[in-house]
Write a protein that holds these residues in place. Sequence first.
Motif, PDB file in Angstrom:
ATOM      1  N   ALA A 114     -48.056  -1.586 -54.704  1.00  6.53           N
ATOM      2  CA  ALA A 114     -47.900  -3.026 -54.510  1.00  6.53           C
ATOM      3  C   ALA A 114     -47.199  -3.728 -55.855  1.00  6.53           C
ATOM      4  O   ALA A 114     -47.896  -3.592 -56.665  1.00  6.53           O
ATOM      5  CB  ALA A 114     -49.182  -3.812 -54.011  1.00  6.53           C
ATOM      6  N   PRO A 115     -46.099  -4.278 -55.576  1.00  9.78           N
ATOM      7  CA  PRO A 115     -45.458  -4.892 -56.664  1.00  9.78           C
ATOM      8  C   PRO A 115     -46.267  -6.405 -56.903  1.00  9.78           C
ATOM      9  O   PRO A 115     -47.020  -6.651 -56.063  1.00  9.78           O
ATOM     10  CB  PRO A 115     -44.090  -5.188 -56.169  1.00  9.78           C
ATOM     11  CG  PRO A 115     -44.310  -5.441 -54.714  1.00  9.78           C
ATOM     12  CD  PRO A 115     -45.249  -4.565 -54.410  1.00  9.78           C
ATOM     13  N   ALA A 116     -46.034  -6.672 -58.327  1.00  6.21           N
ATOM     14  CA  ALA A 116     -46.393  -7.992 -58.622  1.00  6.21           C
ATOM     15  C   ALA A 116     -45.507  -8.922 -58.478  1.00  6.21           C
ATOM     16  O   ALA A 116     -45.736 -10.067 -59.435  1.00  6.21           O
ATOM     17  CB  ALA A 116     -47.172  -7.814 -60.270  1.00  6.21           C
ATOM     18  N   TYR A 117     -44.832  -8.972 -57.552  1.00  6.59           N
ATOM     19  CA  TYR A 117     -43.961  -9.893 -57.220  1.00  6.59           C
ATOM     20  C   TYR A 117     -43.352  -9.937 -55.736  1.00  6.59           C
ATOM     21  O   TYR A 117     -43.715  -9.031 -55.271  1.00  6.59           O
ATOM     22  CB  TYR A 117     -42.522  -9.422 -58.168  1.00  6.59           C
ATOM     23  CG  TYR A 117     -41.871  -8.302 -58.147  1.00  6.59           C
ATOM     24  CD1 TYR A 117     -41.111  -7.853 -56.753  1.00  6.59           C
ATOM     25  CD2 TYR A 117     -42.345  -7.313 -58.777  1.00  6.59           C
ATOM     26  CE1 TYR A 117     -40.670  -6.564 -56.658  1.00  6.59           C
ATOM     27  CE2 TYR A 117     -41.713  -5.901 -58.750  1.00  6.59           C
ATOM     28  CZ  TYR A 117     -40.918  -5.530 -57.624  1.00  6.59           C
ATOM     29  OH  TYR A 117     -40.752  -4.338 -57.337  1.00  6.59           O
ATOM     30  N   GLY A 118     -42.960 -10.916 -55.582  1.00  6.71           N
ATOM     31  CA  GLY A 118     -42.502 -10.852 -53.931  1.00  6.71           C
ATOM     32  C   GLY A 118     -41.176 -11.706 -53.841  1.00  6.71           C
ATOM     33  O   GLY A 118     -40.554 -12.065 -54.941  1.00  6.71           O
ATOM     34  N   GLU A 119     -40.829 -12.265 -52.839  1.00  6.68           N
ATOM     35  CA  GLU A 119     -39.475 -12.947 -52.245  1.00  6.68           C
ATOM     36  C   GLU A 119     -39.169 -14.085 -53.311  1.00  6.68           C
ATOM     37  O   GLU A 119     -38.153 -14.526 -53.744  1.00  6.68           O
ATOM     38  CB  GLU A 119     -39.294 -13.320 -50.743  1.00  6.68           C
ATOM     39  CG  GLU A 119     -39.240 -12.152 -49.985  1.00  6.68           C
ATOM     40  CD  GLU A 119     -39.277 -12.839 -48.303  1.00  6.68           C
ATOM     41  OE1 GLU A 119     -39.057 -13.898 -48.320  1.00  6.68           O
ATOM     42  OE2 GLU A 119     -39.606 -11.805 -47.509  1.00  6.68           O
ATOM     43  N   HIS A 120     -40.510 -14.634 -53.687  1.00  6.18           N
ATOM     44  CA  HIS A 120     -40.290 -16.075 -54.334  1.00  6.18           C
ATOM     45  C   HIS A 120     -40.724 -15.872 -55.517  1.00  6.18           C
ATOM     46  O   HIS A 120     -41.034 -16.904 -56.589  1.00  6.18           O
ATOM     47  CB  HIS A 120     -41.134 -17.133 -53.567  1.00  6.18           C
ATOM     48  CG  HIS A 120     -40.766 -17.379 -52.118  1.00  6.18           C
ATOM     49  ND1 HIS A 120     -39.585 -17.722 -51.749  1.00  6.18           N
ATOM     50  CD2 HIS A 120     -41.428 -16.931 -51.104  1.00  6.18           C
ATOM     51  CE1 HIS A 120     -39.434 -17.676 -50.387  1.00  6.18           C
ATOM     52  NE2 HIS A 120     -40.437 -17.348 -49.953  1.00  6.18           N
ATOM     53  N   GLY A 121     -40.701 -14.648 -56.304  1.00  3.19           N
ATOM     54  CA  GLY A 121     -41.283 -14.543 -57.706  1.00  3.19           C
ATOM     55  C   GLY A 121     -42.438 -14.059 -57.952  1.00  3.19           C
ATOM     56  O   GLY A 121     -42.974 -13.178 -57.086  1.00  3.19           O
ATOM     57  N   ALA A 122     -43.037 -14.095 -59.027  1.00  2.00           N
ATOM     58  CA  ALA A 122     -44.109 -13.207 -59.481  1.00  2.00           C
ATOM     59  C   ALA A 122     -45.433 -13.706 -58.563  1.00  2.00           C
ATOM     60  O   ALA A 122     -45.644 -14.676 -58.297  1.00  2.00           O
ATOM     61  CB  ALA A 122     -44.608 -13.606 -60.998  1.00  2.00           C
ATOM     62  N   THR A 123     -46.098 -12.745 -58.184  1.00  2.00           N
ATOM     63  CA  THR A 123     -47.469 -12.942 -57.339  1.00  2.00           C
ATOM     64  C   THR A 123     -48.501 -12.837 -58.536  1.00  2.00           C
ATOM     65  O   THR A 123     -49.712 -13.169 -58.141  1.00  2.00           O
ATOM     66  CB  THR A 123     -47.389 -11.918 -56.231  1.00  2.00           C
ATOM     67  OG1 THR A 123     -47.453 -10.666 -56.750  1.00  2.00           O
ATOM     68  CG2 THR A 123     -46.524 -12.257 -55.119  1.00  2.00           C
TER      69      THR A 123
END
Length: 191
Positions: A114-123
Amino acid sequence: MTTARSRSVALVLAVLTAVAAVLVGATPASAADRCSVSWGSLPKAHDTRADTESLNGVRAGRHACFDRLVFDVGGQDATFGSYDVRYVRTVVADGSGAVVPVRGGAVLQVIVKAPAYGEHGATFEPRNRREVVAVGGYSTFRQVAWAGSFEGQTTLALGVRARLPFRVFTLDGTPNTDHTPRLVIDVAHRW
């Protein structure tokens, strides 16, 4: 009279021996007995390939028999199940390949798919990449260091006291709440 006295002493000794045997057998199990684990130290991995979650947080906790590292993941599903956790000589940073220094007698490489980012930036972005979670005073954990988030996965280095048994499992989340799925890693205090 000596014979009667000898019998009385023998009877008292027999009763005391029986009471001592009962008391010894009735004592509660020691912490070592309660903490017996059969987890082993071999790699633990699972890949569902359908996960679309992102990493939202990392936290740690202390228990009587083990130290626990928890990854909060969230996204489209209430479940999560893609990870790879194993003892390695060194952990390298995602993308750059630089060695991630970590304290401890052994190091677990933790790859959360699971990345620590999404469509809108860092999660999730740790405040301190060398100390992602404060684990000072823990029995087994020595350091949790960030190795990066790259190409859909996040890697951390978990420094532990020694190569100890560990287990990995996931907990489902609850849809439409703040209770997201979690990846849990427990490392025993002893073999």
